[in-house]
Design an enzyme around this catalytic site. Structure first.
Site, PDB file in Angstrom:
ATOM      1  N   HIS A 128      31.656  44.312  35.796  1.00 38.71           N
ATOM      2  CA  HIS A 128      30.909  45.326  35.771  1.00 38.71           C
ATOM      3  C   HIS A 128      31.519  46.128  34.487  1.00 38.71           C
ATOM      4  O   HIS A 128      32.698  46.246  34.174  1.00 38.71           O
ATOM      5  CB  HIS A 128      31.009  46.277  37.032  1.00 38.71           C
ATOM      6  CG  HIS A 128      30.174  47.462  37.251  1.00 38.71           C
ATOM      7  ND1 HIS A 128      30.264  48.707  36.702  1.00 38.71           N
ATOM      8  CD2 HIS A 128      29.002  47.537  37.957  1.00 38.71           C
ATOM      9  CE1 HIS A 128      29.233  49.522  36.981  1.00 38.71           C
ATOM     10  NE2 HIS A 128      28.590  48.877  37.720  1.00 38.71           N
ATOM     11  N   ASP A 205      39.070  44.584  41.394  1.00 43.34           N
ATOM     12  CA  ASP A 205      37.807  45.445  41.745  1.00 43.34           C
ATOM     13  C   ASP A 205      36.957  44.849  43.039  1.00 43.34           C
ATOM     14  O   ASP A 205      36.446  43.938  43.231  1.00 43.34           O
ATOM     15  CB  ASP A 205      36.886  45.450  40.783  1.00 43.34           C
ATOM     16  CG  ASP A 205      35.420  46.080  40.822  1.00 43.34           C
ATOM     17  OD1 ASP A 205      35.062  46.553  42.002  1.00 43.34           O
ATOM     18  OD2 ASP A 205      34.665  45.997  40.094  1.00 43.34           O
ATOM     19  N   LYS A 231      29.404  51.793  48.919  1.00 42.36           N
ATOM     20  CA  LYS A 231      28.874  50.294  49.220  1.00 42.36           C
ATOM     21  C   LYS A 231      29.231  49.916  50.469  1.00 42.36           C
ATOM     22  O   LYS A 231      28.695  48.743  51.022  1.00 42.36           O
ATOM     23  CB  LYS A 231      29.888  49.581  48.191  1.00 42.36           C
ATOM     24  CG  LYS A 231      29.822  49.833  46.731  1.00 42.36           C
ATOM     25  CD  LYS A 231      28.644  49.549  46.048  1.00 42.36           C
ATOM     26  CE  LYS A 231      28.888  49.819  44.635  1.00 42.36           C
ATOM     27  NZ  LYS A 231      27.673  49.781  43.778  1.00 42.36           N
ATOM     28  N   CYS A 369      24.646  47.097  34.905  1.00 40.13           N
ATOM     29  CA  CYS A 369      26.116  47.165  34.242  1.00 40.13           C
ATOM     30  C   CYS A 369      26.734  46.165  33.983  1.00 40.13           C
ATOM     31  O   CYS A 369      28.024  46.167  34.173  1.00 40.13           O
ATOM     32  CB  CYS A 369      26.532  48.097  35.209  1.00 40.13           C
ATOM     33  SG  CYS A 369      25.790  49.957  35.316  1.00 40.13           S
TER      34      CYS A 369
END
Length: 411
Positions: A128, A205, A231, A369
């Protein structure tokens, strides 16, 4: 009856998300944009209302009752995060605005302190933008060099190529656990071990992994890990940076202001202990407190149950979608989370997204993204459908019927 709902009570789960019980453009809402942001559990919303109606006060500074209640709730969430990811201690949990800020904190504080000219940062082709741009900025500041770990055409990191890139110049490896665009689940445990063999620090991540996969930072042995509440069925504006104590102790503050100090004078300042050294200013107190209830929601169902159910939804959707004329899946890794990126021949992704919205179906369109990934795949973007534990087989049926109707319309 939903044939894949063997271990969960779908009706009870969906009842915890009143947002799903509405119509969009005259059709029942079908929400397949969970990789961007999942919906918020009712217990989380109730906690926010409780805070702002009854407990609203700043934390750590007041001795009155409301301040003490707020502080207690805030720190209870820190302890809950420690338990949720199995950190060694609560002080290794830093609250941020989200995964993006967590990565930026490391890229500014750790990288600026410990990287020098010629050092190498490894990131993958799957990342990302929030796990690319901060390292580009860090490289500009320090003279470090970024190297990209390649992937194959189905969206899997080439592990042998990754190992070839590792050397004594490698100081940081920053990779996602799960790709937000393709759903690829990366073998992060193995990658962390390989990085540590050359003395590199590793940041994971985990924004996309945290709602789907049980995370154990001690078992993984990652040095840093970032995730986002929104999320995970929680509120926006709340994230976590996990860092090993020795690393956090060595890092200078990311921002200056209240809370991150012990003593201030015009002759100098002494900084607070971790994690408060990295939590300057007033945080999103109510949202942090409410985040605890999102983690409770996930744990009450169980990561294993969620993962199994979402995988069955993924397989069901794959079987139905591949029968649609012109359907092309983008990213077909063997190990995937519940994300399907795809294209339909002769139909632009944006047109598909708009036409699905007319039917009450929310998907994501564009590059997600991940422009470097799209460049590698030689496409401008995809349509992405991403499933959560409250989604159903019946919703997938409606989704696929809608796609077939759209395809017929475009001839």
């Amino acid at each position: 009856m939903n044939t894949v709902a063997t271990a969960i009570d779908l009706r009870a789960i969906r009842a915890q998300f009143p947002v799903l019980d509405q119509e969009v453009n005259g059709k029942p809402l079908i929400y397949f944009d969970n990789a961007a942001s999942s919906q918020t559990a009712k217990a989380v919303v109730d906690s926010l209302v409780q805070f702002y109606e009854r407990d609203h006060a700043n934390i750590h500074r007041g001795i009155h009752t409301l301040a003490e209640r707020s502080t207690k709730g805030f720190e209870a969430t820190r302890e809950r995060v420690q338990q949720f990811i199995n950190a060694g201690e609560a002080d290794e949990i830093v609250f941020t605005k989200g995964t993006t800020e967590s990565i930026n904190l490391v890229a500014h504080s750790w990288a600026t302190t410990f990287l020098k000219e010629g050092d190498e940062i490894l990131i993958s082709q799957l990342e990302h933008h929030s796990n690319i741009v901060p390292w580009q900025l860090a490289a500009e500041r320090t003279g470090a060099v970024i190297k990209v770990i390649p992937i194959n055409n189905v969206g899997e990191i080439l592990q042998e190529e990754y190992k070839k890139l590792l050397s004594d110049k490698t100081k940081l490896v920053a990779v996602n656990y799960v790709s937000n665009s393709l759903g690829t689940i990366n073998p992060v445990n193995e990658m962390i071990r390989s990085a540590h063999e050359v003395g590199a620090t590793v940041l994971i991540d985990a924004a996309q992994a945290s709602p789907h996969i049980k995370i154990d930072v001690q078992e993984m042995d990652c040095d840093f890990l970032a995730l986002s509440s929104h999320k995970m069925y929680g509120p926006t504006g709340v994230g976590v940076l996990y860092g090993k104590r020795d690393l956090l102790e060595e890092m200078p503050p990311y921002q200056g202001g209240g809370e991150m100090i012990k003593d201030v004078s015009f002759n100098g300042t002494t900084y607070n202990d971790i994690p408060y050294k990295f939590e300057a200013g007033t945080p999103n107190i109510g949202e942090v407190i409410a985040f605890k209830y999102a983690m409770d929601f996930i744990d009450n169902i169980g990561h294993d149950v969620i993962k199994e159910y979402e995988h069955k939804l993924l397989m069901y959707a794959n079987d139905k979608l591949r029968k649609i004329k012109g359907f092309t899946p983008i990213g077909t890794a063997k190990n995937k989370a519940s994300v399907i990126s795809f294209l339909i021949e002769n139909v632009h992704p944006y047109d598909l997204g708009q036409l699905l919205d007319v039917r009450g179906i929310a998907v994501r369109t564009g590059h997600h993204c991940t422009q470097p990934l799209m460049d590698f795949l030689q496409i401008d973007g995809t349509v992405r459908a991403s499933f959560a534990v409250y989604n159903t087989e019946e919703e997938i049926d409606v989704f696929c019927d809608a796609l077939e109707s759209i395809v017929k319309k475009f001839g």
